[in-house]
Structure formats: structure tokens, C-alpha cells
Design a protein around this motif. Structure first.
Motif, PDB file in Angstrom:
ATOM      1  N   LYS A  97     -10.629 -12.144  -7.922  1.00  0.00           N
ATOM      2  CA  LYS A  97      -9.346 -11.834  -8.195  1.00  0.00           C
ATOM      3  C   LYS A  97      -9.202 -10.416  -8.612  1.00  0.00           C
ATOM      4  N   GLU A  98     -10.089  -9.943  -9.486  1.00  0.00           N
ATOM      5  CA  GLU A  98      -9.959  -8.458  -9.589  1.00  0.00           C
ATOM      6  C   GLU A  98      -9.924  -7.617  -8.681  1.00  0.00           C
ATOM      7  N   GLU A  99     -10.933  -7.817  -7.530  1.00  0.00           N
ATOM      8  CA  GLU A  99     -11.006  -7.127  -6.581  1.00  0.00           C
ATOM      9  C   GLU A  99      -9.664  -7.016  -5.721  1.00  0.00           C
ATOM     10  N   ILE A 100      -9.084  -8.281  -5.654  1.00  0.00           N
ATOM     11  CA  ILE A 100      -7.938  -8.475  -4.850  1.00  0.00           C
ATOM     12  C   ILE A 100      -6.845  -7.754  -5.287  1.00  0.00           C
ATOM     13  N   GLN A 101      -6.672  -7.896  -6.737  1.00  0.00           N
ATOM     14  CA  GLN A 101      -5.696  -7.039  -7.405  1.00  0.00           C
ATOM     15  C   GLN A 101      -5.871  -5.510  -7.232  1.00  0.00           C
ATOM     16  N   LYS A 102      -7.214  -5.242  -7.157  1.00  0.00           N
ATOM     17  CA  LYS A 102      -7.249  -3.566  -7.160  1.00  0.00           C
ATOM     18  C   LYS A 102      -6.951  -3.139  -5.686  1.00  0.00           C
TER      19      LYS A 102
ATOM     20  N   SER B 183      -4.731  -4.738  -3.774  1.00  0.00           N
ATOM     21  CA  SER B 183      -3.293  -5.254  -3.550  1.00  0.00           C
ATOM     22  C   SER B 183      -2.449  -3.681  -3.912  1.00  0.00           C
ATOM     23  N   LYS B 184      -2.944  -3.190  -5.152  1.00  0.00           N
ATOM     24  CA  LYS B 184      -2.046  -1.978  -5.600  1.00  0.00           C
ATOM     25  C   LYS B 184      -2.029  -0.870  -4.878  1.00  0.00           C
TER      26      LYS B 184
ATOM     27  N   SER C  59      -5.517 -10.873  -0.114  1.00  0.00           N
ATOM     28  CA  SER C  59      -4.576 -10.125  -0.543  1.00  0.00           C
ATOM     29  C   SER C  59      -3.074 -10.444   0.163  1.00  0.00           C
ATOM     30  N   TYR C  60      -2.201 -11.159  -0.406  1.00  0.00           N
ATOM     31  CA  TYR C  60      -0.854 -11.369   0.298  1.00  0.00           C
ATOM     32  C   TYR C  60      -0.374  -9.943   0.496  1.00  0.00           C
ATOM     33  N   LYS C  61       0.004  -9.075   0.006  1.00  0.00           N
ATOM     34  CA  LYS C  61       0.320  -7.607   0.026  1.00  0.00           C
ATOM     35  C   LYS C  61      -0.304  -7.112   1.170  1.00  0.00           C
ATOM     36  N   ASN C  62      -1.577  -7.119   1.201  1.00  0.00           N
ATOM     37  CA  ASN C  62      -2.193  -6.459   2.516  1.00  0.00           C
ATOM     38  C   ASN C  62      -1.923  -7.141   3.743  1.00  0.00           C
TER      39      ASN C  62
END
Length: 241
Positions: free
Chosen positions: A6-11, A13-14, A90-93
Motif C-alpha cells: 500500500k505504501e508503494e501504491i500511494q507513492k 498514485s501521488k 493504483s486506481y489513479k494510474n
């Protein structure tokens, strides 16, 4: 069990809005892309004997791009005529990738999933794991999931960074702190895999190495080239057995 960190995904996604900015945070990938694509196309042609004489074409292939990000590899493969599925945790990606492929008039199936979440009934001829394994939570599960999604005699490309002093100096200190090509903290050196470690994991999960090459950046010529030197970036082409 999951491969999602999750930390990698958040990274990532930003940074999602910058995927297609050639001068933005993903500038290194845009510089890196031509040599990766050249290598992938060459190996696919050789493995599947794609040429006019055999009447085989890229359009006959189903390709899975795992950790597709904004679609930097998915789009070039789709332009060759292949049926491409891009997945990313990542949903945003995925939203960025969908929007850009629509703008580029390309039909690519993008899914907000990790490999273990895909239906194993569907199999692919080619799987692309490019700069992904150093960011996943469980590498063993990740490779096993890839095996389950690959057709018999299918091939997989796994690109990552070696865990050496040279890679620490170039990929961490140089790329993140000095050149500022990447945001500080993009990579965790301790998660890098040595080629022999990655090969061992692949062999244990019934993959056979077909080829391995290093990818080296020349700052004077400002371009990447293939090399036998695996001390930093490298890519393994393997097949399912």
C-alpha cells in the motif's frame, strides 16, 4: 495473501498525473523506454518466429503489462497490433492510462487489479514485469501469479535493479539526490534483487531463462544501451516450462 504494498501504491498514485510529462517525475522512464521496447520486440519476434515468411504477427499475441502505470509500455505494444491488457494496483494510474489511450485512439484493456486478482482462466502469450518486483509485497507470490497467467511456452520479461554498491550510488544517490530524476524515496535499495536471486526464484517457479542483459545509461551521449554489465539495471527474458 497479496502482492500489493500500500505504501508503494500511494507513492506512485501521488505522481500519476505526471506519467506522460516527458520532463516530469517520470522523465527517466521516457528516456529508458526506447531501449526496453527494442529489446522486448526483438525477443518476442525471435521466440514466436514473427516474420512475413511465417505469416505470424504481433496481432496474434495477447500481452499483459503488470504495473502498467500510465501506459508507457502498453501503448507501444498496442500499436504493434497486439491485444494488450494493462493492470495496476493504483486506481489513479489506471484512470490516467485509460484517458491517454482514448486520446491516442488505442484499444487497451486497463484493470485496477494485481496479478493474483486476475482470473487464471485467461492466459497471455507475453507478460511484462518492468520495474515492478522491487515494489511488490511478496515477490514469490507475484512470480507464481505470473506463471498461472502465462500460456504454455509463453515468455515473460522481468526488469529490475541489482543490489550492488554501484546501483546504490547511481540509482539512489545519483538519480534521486543529485540529478533529482526521481523523487527521493522512490526506491528502497534493500528491496533490489541480484540477478542470481531473481533467477533462482524464477527457476523455482518453473521458468527458464532465455536471456539476460544489462541496461546502462551513458551520460555523455545521454542515451541507454544494452550491456553484459548487470551491476545496475537488468532485464531477464524467461519462458514458462
Amino acid at each position: 495473501m497479496t502482492t500489493i504494498n500500500k505504501e508503494e501504491i500511494q507513492k506512485f498514485s501521488k505522481l500519476a498525473d505526471e506519467w506522460w510529462d516527458v520532463k516530469g517525475k517520470f522523465k527517466p522512464l521516457h528516456m529508458f523506454n526506447p531501449i526496453r521496447i527494442e529489446y522486448i520486440i526483438e525477443k518476442i519476434r525471435n521466440h514466436f518466429e514473427i516474420n512475413d515468411k511465417n505469416k505470424k504477427h504481433f496481432k496474434d499475441l495477447k500481452i499483459l503489462d503488470i504495473g502498467c502505470g500510465g501506459g508507457l509500455i502498453s501503448e507501444p505494444m498496442a500499436r504493434l497490433g497486439s491485444s494488450v491488457t494493462g493492470i495496476d494496483a493504483s486506481y489513479k494510474n489506471i484512470q490516467v492510462a485509460k484517458a491517454h489511450s482514448k486520446k491516442s485512439n488505442l484499444k487497451i484493456r486497463y484493470l485496477n487489479k494485481s496479478p493474483e486478482q486476475l482470473d487464471e482462466i485467461e492466459k497471455f502469450d507475453v507478460i511484462l514485469n518492468l520495474e515492478i518486483v522491487e515494489h511488490v509485497e511478496d515477490v514469490d507470490l507475484y512470480i507464481s501469479s505470473c506463471f498461472n497467467l502465462l500460456k504454455k511456452n509463453g515468455i515473460m520479461f522481468t526488469a529490475t535493479i541489482n543490489r550492488t554498491l554501484t546501483s546504490y550510488i547511481k540509482a539512489i544517490v545519483g538519480a534521486e539526490y543529485i540529478l533529482r530524476w526521481l523523487p527521493i524515496g522512490t526506491h528502497d535499495w534493500s528491496k533490489f534483487l541480484k540477478p542470481e536471486e531473481l533467477e533462482k526464484k524464477l527457476i523455482e517457479r518453473k521458468f527458464k531463462t532465455l536471456d539476460i542483459k544489462g541496461l546502462n545509461y551513458n551520460p555523455i551521449l545521454n542515451r541507454w544501451k544494452r550491456t553484459e554489465n548487470l551491476s545496475v539495471n537488468y532485464i531477464i527474458c524467461s519462458k514458462k516450462i
